[in-house]
Structures are given as C-alpha cells and as structure tokens.
Write a protein that holds these residues in place. Structure first.
Motif, mmCIF file in Angstrom:
data_model
loop_
_atom_site.group_PDB
_atom_site.id
_atom_site.type_symbol
_atom_site.label_atom_id
_atom_site.label_comp_id
_atom_site.label_asym_id
_atom_site.label_seq_id
_atom_site.Cartn_x
_atom_site.Cartn_y
_atom_site.Cartn_z
ATOM 1 N N ARG A 215 11.562 -0.906 4.497
ATOM 2 C CA ARG A 215 10.959 -2.233 4.652
ATOM 3 C C ARG A 215 9.475 -2.031 4.984
ATOM 4 O O ARG A 215 9.000 -2.361 6.062
ATOM 5 C CB ARG A 215 11.707 -3.013 5.736
ATOM 6 N N GLU B 33 7.001 -4.957 6.099
ATOM 7 C CA GLU B 33 7.198 -5.324 7.502
ATOM 8 C C GLU B 33 6.647 -4.238 8.416
ATOM 9 O O GLU B 33 6.043 -4.538 9.447
ATOM 10 C CB GLU B 33 8.684 -5.520 7.807
ATOM 11 N N ALA B 34 6.870 -2.982 8.037
ATOM 12 C CA ALA B 34 6.373 -1.861 8.828
ATOM 13 C C ALA B 34 4.855 -1.924 8.936
ATOM 14 O O ALA B 34 4.291 -1.760 10.024
ATOM 15 C CB ALA B 34 6.812 -0.536 8.223
ATOM 16 N N VAL C 158 15.368 -1.944 15.272
ATOM 17 C CA VAL C 158 14.282 -2.879 14.961
ATOM 18 C C VAL C 158 14.485 -4.199 15.709
ATOM 19 O O VAL C 158 13.535 -4.746 16.282
ATOM 20 C CB VAL C 158 14.171 -3.119 13.439
ATOM 21 N N ARG D 142 11.744 -5.548 18.273
ATOM 22 C CA ARG D 142 11.058 -6.830 18.041
ATOM 23 C C ARG D 142 11.236 -7.752 19.253
ATOM 24 O O ARG D 142 10.303 -8.467 19.632
ATOM 25 C CB ARG D 142 11.578 -7.495 16.772
ATOM 26 N N LEU E 290 11.390 0.687 10.534
ATOM 27 C CA LEU E 290 11.264 -0.144 9.339
ATOM 28 C C LEU E 290 10.985 0.711 8.102
ATOM 29 O O LEU E 290 11.507 0.426 7.019
ATOM 30 C CB LEU E 290 10.173 -1.200 9.533
ATOM 31 N N CYS F 171 9.059 0.816 16.100
ATOM 32 C CA CYS F 171 9.510 -0.254 15.205
ATOM 33 C C CYS F 171 9.009 0.013 13.785
ATOM 34 O O CYS F 171 9.764 -0.111 12.816
ATOM 35 C CB CYS F 171 9.019 -1.608 15.718
#
Length: 101
Positions: free
Chosen positions: A66, A69-70, A35, A39, A61, A57
C-alpha cells in the motif's frame, strides 16, 4: 499480546504500550492490524507525536503493498520528526519515502 492489551485497558493513552502492541502484531505477521494500531496511536498522540509510529506504520504499509498510503504517512512523519528534532528518524523515513516514490 494479551498482557499489553490488559495494560492498555487500564491506560489507553499509553503510547509506549500501544506501540508495543503494534510491534507484536508485526512480529506475528499481521501487518494490517499493526497499521490499525499505529494509526490509532498517531491519532491519539497528535498533541505529542510518537515519532517511531510513523516509520513503523510506513514500513508495514510498504509490506502490504500500500505504497501510496505509506508515502502519505512517511511525508507526515518526516515533518513531525523535523519538528521534534529527531533527525535520525527523519532521515530513515526520508530514505524509505525516496525508495518508494
């Protein structure tokens, strides 16, 4: 991984190499570092987005649980893929996004 990192030291803006490094981290089971690298790639390639980075990504995530965020990464990726006319990637990201929302 060391080879890719050495090549990136010579050409830090090479999106393909950076993506490859992220995939090496994912293959090694290090989704958190995957990740981080993705990013960084997304930020570096803002002017000319590397569409697969958003999907990978988002997937990493999700594996890290997460999901908020995903979802954020995937929403952006859906938009980016649409602008790039990469409808296959756009559909994959939309499918993953729908499965976590």
């Amino acid at each position: 991984m060391a080879q890719i990192e050495a090549l990136l030291a010579e050409d830090p803006e090479d999106a393909f190499l950076r993506y490859g490094l992220a995939m090496e981290h994912a293959s090694a089971g290090d989704d958190a570092e995957c990740v981080n690298v993705l990013r960084d790639l997304i930020a570096r390639a803002a002017a000319s987005p590397y569409v697969p980075a958003y999907l990978q990504c988002g997937q990493a995530l999700v594996r890290l649980d997460r999901t908020e965020e995903a979802a954020e990464v995937l929403r952006t990726g859906v938009e980016v893929a649409g602008r790039a006319r990469d409808f296959h990637a756009q559909g994959e990201m939309q499918g993953l996004l729908s499965s976590i929302e």
